[in-house]
Design a protein around this motif. Structure first.
Motif, PDB file in Angstrom:
ATOM      1  N   TYR A  77       0.824  -1.208   0.000  1.00  0.00           N
ATOM      2  CA  TYR A  77       0.000   0.000   0.000  1.00  0.00           C
ATOM      3  C   TYR A  77       0.865   1.268   0.000  1.00  0.00           C
ATOM      4  O   TYR A  77       0.497   2.274  -0.612  1.00  0.00           O
ATOM      5  CB  TYR A  77      -1.006  -0.014   1.169  1.00  0.00           C
ATOM      6  CG  TYR A  77      -0.511   0.612   2.453  1.00  0.00           C
ATOM      7  CD1 TYR A  77      -0.576   1.981   2.661  1.00  0.00           C
ATOM      8  CD2 TYR A  77       0.037  -0.168   3.472  1.00  0.00           C
ATOM      9  CE1 TYR A  77      -0.128   2.558   3.837  1.00  0.00           C
ATOM     10  CE2 TYR A  77       0.481   0.396   4.647  1.00  0.00           C
ATOM     11  CZ  TYR A  77       0.400   1.762   4.816  1.00  0.00           C
ATOM     12  OH  TYR A  77       0.855   2.333   5.978  1.00  0.00           O
ATOM     13  N   LYS A 204     -14.044  -0.619   8.129  1.00  0.00           N
ATOM     14  CA  LYS A 204     -14.666   0.159   7.042  1.00  0.00           C
ATOM     15  C   LYS A 204     -15.561   1.289   7.550  1.00  0.00           C
ATOM     16  O   LYS A 204     -15.630   2.348   6.936  1.00  0.00           O
ATOM     17  CB  LYS A 204     -15.476  -0.769   6.130  1.00  0.00           C
ATOM     18  CG  LYS A 204     -14.640  -1.336   4.991  1.00  0.00           C
ATOM     19  CD  LYS A 204     -15.422  -1.411   3.698  1.00  0.00           C
ATOM     20  CE  LYS A 204     -14.450  -1.648   2.548  1.00  0.00           C
ATOM     21  NZ  LYS A 204     -15.006  -2.437   1.470  1.00  0.00           N
ATOM     22  N   SER A 226      -8.041  -0.758  -5.180  1.00  0.00           N
ATOM     23  CA  SER A 226      -7.920  -1.645  -4.023  1.00  0.00           C
ATOM     24  C   SER A 226      -6.469  -2.103  -3.883  1.00  0.00           C
ATOM     25  O   SER A 226      -5.703  -2.091  -4.850  1.00  0.00           O
ATOM     26  CB  SER A 226      -8.841  -2.858  -4.188  1.00  0.00           C
ATOM     27  OG  SER A 226      -8.423  -3.609  -5.315  1.00  0.00           O
ATOM     28  N   PRO A 228      -5.386  -5.425  -2.554  1.00  0.00           N
ATOM     29  CA  PRO A 228      -5.796  -6.699  -1.956  1.00  0.00           C
ATOM     30  C   PRO A 228      -4.745  -7.318  -1.047  1.00  0.00           C
ATOM     31  O   PRO A 228      -5.066  -7.976  -0.065  1.00  0.00           O
ATOM     32  CB  PRO A 228      -6.085  -7.597  -3.167  1.00  0.00           C
ATOM     33  CG  PRO A 228      -5.637  -6.853  -4.376  1.00  0.00           C
ATOM     34  CD  PRO A 228      -5.439  -5.432  -4.012  1.00  0.00           C
ATOM     35  N   HIS A 233      -7.881   0.245   0.607  1.00  0.00           N
ATOM     36  CA  HIS A 233      -8.183   0.968  -0.628  1.00  0.00           C
ATOM     37  C   HIS A 233      -7.318   2.228  -0.645  1.00  0.00           C
ATOM     38  O   HIS A 233      -6.976   2.764   0.400  1.00  0.00           O
ATOM     39  CB  HIS A 233      -9.660   1.371  -0.702  1.00  0.00           C
ATOM     40  CG  HIS A 233     -10.548   0.259  -1.168  1.00  0.00           C
ATOM     41  ND1 HIS A 233     -11.010  -0.714  -0.312  1.00  0.00           N
ATOM     42  CD2 HIS A 233     -11.048  -0.038  -2.393  1.00  0.00           C
ATOM     43  CE1 HIS A 233     -11.762  -1.564  -0.992  1.00  0.00           C
ATOM     44  NE2 HIS A 233     -11.801  -1.187  -2.257  1.00  0.00           N
ATOM     45  N   SER A 275      -9.883   1.059 -12.881  1.00  0.00           N
ATOM     46  CA  SER A 275     -10.791   1.585 -11.868  1.00  0.00           C
ATOM     47  C   SER A 275     -11.606   2.757 -12.416  1.00  0.00           C
ATOM     48  O   SER A 275     -12.807   2.858 -12.169  1.00  0.00           O
ATOM     49  CB  SER A 275      -9.986   2.038 -10.649  1.00  0.00           C
ATOM     50  OG  SER A 275     -10.763   2.875  -9.837  1.00  0.00           O
ATOM     51  N   GLU A 284     -17.975   2.804  -4.864  1.00  0.00           N
ATOM     52  CA  GLU A 284     -17.593   2.754  -3.442  1.00  0.00           C
ATOM     53  C   GLU A 284     -18.278   3.882  -2.662  1.00  0.00           C
ATOM     54  O   GLU A 284     -18.648   3.716  -1.497  1.00  0.00           O
ATOM     55  CB  GLU A 284     -16.067   2.861  -3.294  1.00  0.00           C
ATOM     56  CG  GLU A 284     -15.322   1.598  -3.712  1.00  0.00           C
ATOM     57  CD  GLU A 284     -15.542   0.443  -2.763  1.00  0.00           C
ATOM     58  OE1 GLU A 284     -15.815   0.662  -1.583  1.00  0.00           O
ATOM     59  OE2 GLU A 284     -15.441  -0.727  -3.216  1.00  0.00           O
TER      60      GLU A 284
END
Length: 289
Positions: A77, A204, A226, A228, A233, A275, A284
């Motif tokens: 990330y 979330k 995302s 994963p 996200h 995306s 989203e």
């Protein structure tokens, strides 16, 4: 580096040594019990001989540093947060909210010598662990401030090229940033082609609705992808008037950036284009209402 208290890790999965901000006369048994029942109030480090990890509690790892390559980005990330370079390759001023183990600030410091860097961190204990994660001392280019990120953005001068937000407490996304006011202040303080990048992770419900707020404030100029591998996200919001990515050009430029920075920019741009075409940010945002 000020000496940290060391004890064997009491955790079954995270083996190695635990490093803590405690005096050397602290009682290992008490600390062990607090770590295991998650009542220990400070961040701590687990060192397994290959990597160091920052935790607030053992369920949510905040940061990872390879001991062999302390200035690299170990977590996927954090690598994806650097995808802003596709759109803004030479930022003069970067602000990071949430220091963590300092991975992002170190990477930018060592790889982008022409950039002014400010890291804003609310928790003094996180800053106190900066030496454990080889974060360089403050100098003419780097400043680490102990203050609230939302307040800093409200009062700082305009002209931030890139605003990176990676801010969490024990419960998840930092509450002072989870509102429209923060996005409006961020929009105002960004330079004309500035970019806001937010790591959305943890529970979330702590960030539900944030994508919608970003879409509102940044006039739908938002890309969400995302991660994963880390269960996150990533949100990118673009201030630039009539932002329109030139995808074909970006796919070529991504190869240049990969050669320069050693990160998988071709995969990042592929994910961002996909995306955008699927309208993931809007989907989203609707889900978060």
């Amino acid at each position: 580096m000020s000496k940290l208290y060391e004890m064997p890790s009491p955790f079954e999965i995270e083996t190695g040594t635990v490093l803590m901000l405690e005096p050397n006369w602290a009682r290992a048994g008490e600390l062990r019990a607090q770590l295991l029942d998650e009542s220990y109030p400070k961040p701590f480090v687990v060192d397994n001989g290959k990597s160091r990890f920052l935790y607030f509690n053992v369920r949510l790892m905040q940061s990872e540093m390879s001991l062999k390559a302390p200035n690299d980005l170990a977590l996927r990330y954090t690598q994806k947060m650097m995808a802003f370079l596709l759109f803004h390759p030479r930022p003069k001023r970067i602000v990071l909210i949430g220091l963590g183990g300092g991975s992002l600030i170190k990477f930018c410091y060592h790889r982008m010598p022409g950039t002014q860097l400010t890291a804003v961190e609310l928790n003094p204990d996180v800053i106190a662990l900066r030496d454990a994660f080889s974060v360089p001392p403050d100098d003419a280019r780097l400043q680490i401030l102990e203050t609230d990120g939302a307040e800093f953005i409200e009062t700082t001068e305009k002209g931030i090229d890139v605003l990176l937000v990676d801010a969490f407490d024990k419960t998840g996304f930092a509450p002072s940033l989870a509102n429209r006011q923060f996005f409006e202040n961020a929009y105002e303080k960004l330079a004309g082609n500035g970019i806001l990048v937010i790591n959305l992770a943890g529970e979330k419900e702590t960030y539900a609705g944030l994508i919608g707020e970003a879409m509102h404030v940044f006039d739908d100029q938002v890309i969400v992808i995302s991660v994963p591998e880390d269960g996150n996200h990533m949100l990118y919001a673009f201030k630039e008037y009539c932002f329109e990515p030139r995808w074909r050009w970006l796919h070529n430029y991504a190869k240049e950036l990969r050669a320069k920075f050693g990160l998988d920019f071709p995969a990042f741009v592929q994910k961002m284009e996909r995306s955008t075409k699927l309208g993931l940010a809007r989907r989203e945002a609707i889900r978060g209402r």
